[in-house]
Write a protein that holds these residues in place. Structure first.
Motif, PDB file in Angstrom:
ATOM      1  N   ASN A   4      43.213  36.857  40.322  1.00  0.00           N
ATOM      2  CA  ASN A   4      41.974  36.979  41.088  1.00  0.00           C
ATOM      3  C   ASN A   4      40.744  37.091  40.207  1.00  0.00           C
ATOM      4  OD1 ASN A   4      42.898  36.837  43.740  1.00  0.00           O
ATOM      5  ND2 ASN A   4      43.356  39.022  43.840  1.00  0.00           N
ATOM      6  N   PHE A   5      40.911  36.954  38.882  1.00  0.00           N
ATOM      7  CA  PHE A   5      39.811  37.328  38.011  1.00  0.00           C
ATOM      8  C   PHE A   5      39.401  36.275  36.981  1.00  0.00           C
ATOM      9  CE2 PHE A   5      42.090  41.124  39.413  1.00  0.00           C
ATOM     10  CZ  PHE A   5      41.068  41.771  40.091  1.00  0.00           C
ATOM     11  N   TYR A  12      33.806  40.231  34.036  1.00  0.00           N
ATOM     12  CA  TYR A  12      34.856  41.251  34.006  1.00  0.00           C
ATOM     13  C   TYR A  12      34.864  41.943  32.647  1.00  0.00           C
ATOM     14  CZ  TYR A  12      39.433  43.278  35.194  1.00  0.00           C
ATOM     15  OH  TYR A  12      40.463  44.139  35.477  1.00  0.00           O
ATOM     16  N   TRP A 105      49.562  44.244  41.414  1.00  0.00           N
ATOM     17  CA  TRP A 105      49.731  42.799  41.580  1.00  0.00           C
ATOM     18  C   TRP A 105      51.148  42.340  41.267  1.00  0.00           C
ATOM     19  CZ3 TRP A 105      45.843  41.551  44.315  1.00  0.00           C
ATOM     20  CH2 TRP A 105      44.548  41.978  44.024  1.00  0.00           C
ATOM     21  N   TRP A 200      34.508  42.414  41.722  1.00  0.00           N
ATOM     22  CA  TRP A 200      35.553  42.747  42.696  1.00  0.00           C
ATOM     23  C   TRP A 200      36.183  41.467  43.250  1.00  0.00           C
ATOM     24  CZ3 TRP A 200      32.845  46.943  46.223  1.00  0.00           C
ATOM     25  CH2 TRP A 200      32.719  48.134  45.485  1.00  0.00           C
ATOM     26  N   SER A 201      37.477  41.473  43.369  1.00  0.00           N
ATOM     27  CA  SER A 201      38.182  40.307  43.909  1.00  0.00           C
ATOM     28  C   SER A 201      37.747  40.005  45.337  1.00  0.00           C
ATOM     29  CB  SER A 201      39.696  40.522  43.848  1.00  0.00           C
ATOM     30  OG  SER A 201      40.081  41.682  44.566  1.00  0.00           O
ATOM     31  N   GLN A 204      34.656  37.915  45.476  1.00  0.00           N
ATOM     32  CA  GLN A 204      34.942  36.506  45.215  1.00  0.00           C
ATOM     33  C   GLN A 204      35.559  35.834  46.438  1.00  0.00           C
ATOM     34  OE1 GLN A 204      33.712  35.207  42.381  1.00  0.00           O
ATOM     35  NE2 GLN A 204      32.961  37.305  42.083  1.00  0.00           N
ATOM     36  N   HIS A 205      36.443  36.545  47.124  1.00  0.00           N
ATOM     37  CA  HIS A 205      37.038  35.992  48.351  1.00  0.00           C
ATOM     38  C   HIS A 205      35.950  35.746  49.408  1.00  0.00           C
ATOM     39  CE1 HIS A 205      40.801  36.632  46.522  1.00  0.00           C
ATOM     40  NE2 HIS A 205      41.077  37.845  46.970  1.00  0.00           N
TER      41      HIS A 205
END
Length: 252
Positions: A4-5, A12, A105, A200-201, A204-205
């Motif tokens: 996710n990064f 990050y 994860w 933050w993931s 991004q979503h």
């Protein structure tokens, strides 16, 4: 294991908080030998860099080549693109396995089987992370508005492990507990905080689905609440689980 990064790998590396020295020292105090360490899901190598000052060799893995491209470089750190569950490490190779803000994860069963294999007889597994930040009552409400009200549906289900402060992750090891509660304090401006939130993931979503940045929805309110302080103390409560492999029990 999810990636996710990679998209925000540079940010990050620049804006993610570090881990408190006191927590790191406690981890080290549980390790008998310091020949080799594996930092799994290393990201930008924050923890690997700390380990490099204490271990002869550090192996740091991540599935994101972009993350590793931004990682801290040290002569005794070897960065490897590999998953947590599948890699070429051998039995009894490591004195310490660390996982920083990544355990949620992983496929727990497969990863823990790997850990039990690669740890030496006196080896330690240390899971570390940080919970949602704390500033002050008024600013925390704005952060919660973004975190829960706006981004709630955009968090991966694994985020719940962090919301529960890693108390609900499977942890089939002989646990070593500390009486001390650790936290990392960062001194940030409001813009620093927003830069961090952009990593933050869920942000991004949200961007992928809506073609807009949700952090902008709270930017004005955050700056108004922030007041005239150039920088404030940002507290990140530390999440920590430490243990020895079950294979070390007598008769195991």
């Amino acid at each position: 294991m999810k990636d996710n990064f990679s998209k925000q790998a540079d940010a990050y590396a620049r804006f993610r908080p570090t881990y408190p020295d006191e927590a790191f020292d406690f981890i080290l105090s549980t390790v008998k030998a310091k020949d080799a360490a594996w930092d799994c899901g290393t990201g930008n190598g924050q923890l690997a860099a700390k380990l490099s000052g204490h271990f002869t060799s550090v192996f740091a893995t991540d599935i994101s080549e972009k993350q590793l491209g931004n990682a801290v470089k040290r002569d005794n750190i070897q960065y490897i693109v590999a998953s947590a569950e599948e890699n070429s490490f051998t039995e009894n190779q490591f004195d310490l396995v660390t996982i920083a803000q990544a355990i949620h994860w992983f496929n727990f069963d497969n990863f823990y089987a790997k850990v039990r294999s690669v740890l030496k007889n006196d080896g330690i597994i240390a899971v570390i992370g940080y919970a949602l930040l704390e500033i002050d009552e008024a600013t925390d409400k704005v952060v919660q508005k973004l975190y829960t009200d706006i981004l709630g549906p955009y968090w991966d289900k694994e985020r719940e492990y962090i919301n529960k402060r890693y108390t609900t992750i499977p942890f089939p090891f002989d646990e070593i507990k500390s009486d001390q509660q650790f936290a990392q304090i960062m001194k940030w401006s409001a813009d620093d905080l927003m830069n961090y939130m952009n990593t933050w993931s869920a942000v991004q979503h949200y961007i992928e689905k809506n073609n807009s940045n949700p952090v902008e929805l709270i930017a004005e309110e955050l700056h108004r609440t922030w007041g005239n302080d150039p920088k404030k103390n940002i507290r990140f409560p530390t999440l920590l689980r430490i243990g020895k492999s079950l294979k070390q029990r007598p008769g195991a």
